[in-house]
Design an enzyme around this catalytic site. Structure first.
Site, PDB file in Angstrom:
ATOM      1  N   GLU A  50      -0.147  -9.247   5.818  1.00 37.77           N
ATOM      2  CA  GLU A  50      -1.436  -9.320   6.519  1.00 37.77           C
ATOM      3  C   GLU A  50      -2.054 -10.708   6.356  1.00 37.77           C
ATOM      4  OE1 GLU A  50      -2.742  -4.741   5.282  1.00 37.77           O
ATOM      5  OE2 GLU A  50      -3.829  -6.456   4.468  1.00 37.77           O
ATOM      6  N   GLN A  86      -4.499  -1.654  -3.042  1.00 34.85           N
ATOM      7  CA  GLN A  86      -3.239  -1.251  -2.433  1.00 34.85           C
ATOM      8  C   GLN A  86      -2.184  -2.340  -2.507  1.00 34.85           C
ATOM      9  OE1 GLN A  86      -4.088  -1.563   2.251  1.00 34.85           O
ATOM     10  NE2 GLN A  86      -5.674  -0.406   1.154  1.00 34.85           N
ATOM     11  N   ARG A 117      -1.205   3.089  -2.961  1.00 33.48           N
ATOM     12  CA  ARG A 117      -2.548   2.893  -3.510  1.00 33.48           C
ATOM     13  C   ARG A 117      -2.547   2.822  -5.034  1.00 33.48           C
ATOM     14  NH1 ARG A 117      -2.820   5.889   1.096  1.00 33.48           N
ATOM     15  NH2 ARG A 117      -4.248   5.047   2.683  1.00 33.48           N
ATOM     16  N   HIS A 167       1.605  -3.285  -0.375  1.00 32.91           N
ATOM     17  CA  HIS A 167       2.486  -2.985   0.749  1.00 32.91           C
ATOM     18  C   HIS A 167       3.920  -3.325   0.361  1.00 32.91           C
ATOM     19  CE1 HIS A 167      -1.168  -2.436   2.913  1.00 32.91           C
ATOM     20  NE2 HIS A 167      -1.473  -3.719   2.924  1.00 32.91           N
ATOM     21  N   HIS A 179      -4.109  -5.835  -3.766  1.00 38.96           N
ATOM     22  CA  HIS A 179      -5.301  -6.423  -3.163  1.00 38.96           C
ATOM     23  C   HIS A 179      -6.255  -5.317  -2.745  1.00 38.96           C
ATOM     24  CE1 HIS A 179      -2.585  -5.599   0.238  1.00 38.96           C
ATOM     25  NE2 HIS A 179      -3.685  -5.358   0.925  1.00 38.96           N
TER      26      HIS A 179
END
Length: 396
Positions: free
Chosen positions: A138, A101, A281, A103, A262
């Site tokens: 993240e 995925q 995705r 972001h 990642h």
């Protein structure tokens, strides 16, 4: 103080099918009598899984507690900048690989969310690309050996791996990439892999798996064989040749920035992120893949080897993990006694031993391993005394 200094949290568990059935029990003694997959334990105020806090023995949603007095709970600066709790803190326990995925950046998320709304897409539509208007950087901190993929390898390394595998159906695409080893060239090669279809796709995967099966003494090819048992026929099986494959050891950490592909493969760790659910995705999933949108939000540039791990800044034995966003902060405290002061809302999580929080008012709260506490911004000065490792989350 007119409110408690500390709130014991009850945190929801997300039972995604890729989750571990025993990790939370082994690490924290959390029961799982029905042997359900326990993928993520959420600590925060996200509407899809909001923690409860206990006040005078009564449970209430953390979001309701914050809404009652946002400034006292979050601090004036956080209210002005974010309006709510800007981070979501998790324990993530993967038994099966998560999807590859990317972001989006903050600007991409804002534009994409407006576009999806204008198109009249329902909030839960499976082909919707943007669930909210926020970015989702993240940080993951390993509690067990934690295998993952993070960022593109150098172009020369990608070429060398694909050439070793000698995948005939990809020969022309590989020659084109070899001739243009640039961001545009990698993007074009990535698109080619993502859009493979029919016999060409099957023949390419067959060649990949034949080579991987003969070279399972290497982590990259062993991973391809492992993933093929979970996601047969998926173009994501090419990802280990494109992306860095790494196994974090307990106590090691990675930062995952916007626009960087990642995937988490297996293991248990703490994860903290901006309060968002935006995921584009790129494979290892039965879910919707929008190749055009994915590539528009992907920086097809190499991630240097020395930037995979995130090194902490040390304050004595305290580990502070620097991140380039204000949405969250993350620190790890070893056994000891520490005077702290809140400037924003905080969540404290006892990892492997009890930890006691003490306030000058005389209030105390002891956390057992796997328990967490919400500490309002208005708490101010307090002390933690931990017998083991404790994680501290907040924001700037």
């Amino acid at each position: 103080m007119t409110q408690p200094a500390f709130y014991l949290m009850s945190n929801p568990i997300q039972h995604y099918e890729w989750g571990s059935r025993d990790a939370l029990t082994r690490l924290f003694g959390m029961p799982n009598p029905d042997a359900q997959p326990q993928a993520e334990l959420w600590m925060g105020a996200h509407p899809n899984g909001c923690s409860e806090v206990h006040e005078a023995g009564q449970p209430q949603l953390l979001s309701s507690l914050i809404a009652r007095d946002p400034v006292a709970m979050l601090g004036q600066a956080t209210v002005e900048r974010f309006a709510g709790l800007p981070f979501l803190f998790k324990v993530l326990a993967a038994e099966k690989a998560l999807s590859i995925q990317v972001h989006p950046s903050k600007a991409q998320a804002q534009e994409g969310y407006q576009r999806d709304n204008a198109a009249g897409l329902a909030a839960n539509a499976p082909h919707r690309n943007y669930r909210d208007d926020n970015h989702k950087p993240e940080l993951v901190f390993a509690l067990t050996p934690y295998q993952a993929m993070n960022g593109f390898r150098a172009n020369a390394d990608i070429l060398a791996l694909f050439e070793r595998a000698a995948i005939a159906p990809l020969a022309d695409a590989l020659a084109t990439f070899r001739a243009e080893q640039s961001e545009a060239g990698l993007s074009h090669f990535f698109r080619t892999l993502l859009t493979l279809e029919g016999a060409q796709k099957q023949n390419a995967l067959d060649a990949l798996l034949t080579y991987a099966a003969a070279h399972q003494d290497e982590e990259t090819f062993a991973l391809i064989c492992h993933l093929s048992s979970q996601y047969p026929g998926d173009v994501g099986l090419f990802a280990p040749l494109l992306l860095h494959v790494i196994t974090l050891q307990p106590g090691q950490s990675m930062y995952l920035d916007a626009c960087t592909p990642h995937a988490y493969i297996r293991g248990t760790g703490l994860e903290i992120m901006a309060n968002s659910d935006n995921v584009l995705r790129a494979g290892l999933t039965p879910k919707h893949i929008n190749v055009d949108e994915l590539l528009a939000c992907t920086r097809c540039v190499a991630k240097p080897d020395d930037q995979i791990l995130l090194a902490p800044q040390l304050e004595g034995q305290i580990q502070h993990y620097p991140v380039p966003v204000p949405d969250f902060t993350f620190s790890v405290y070893p056994a000891g006694r520490y005077p702290l002061t809140t400037h924003s809302a905080e969540i404290l999580f006892a990892i492997d031993a009890p930890a006691t929080l003490s306030h000058q008012s005389g209030e105390q709260l002891t956390l057992q391993p796997g328990q967490s506490a919400f500490v309002p911004a208005a708490t101010g000065a307090f002390t933690i005394e931990t017998q083991g490792t404790l994680a501290r989350a907040g924001n700037r």
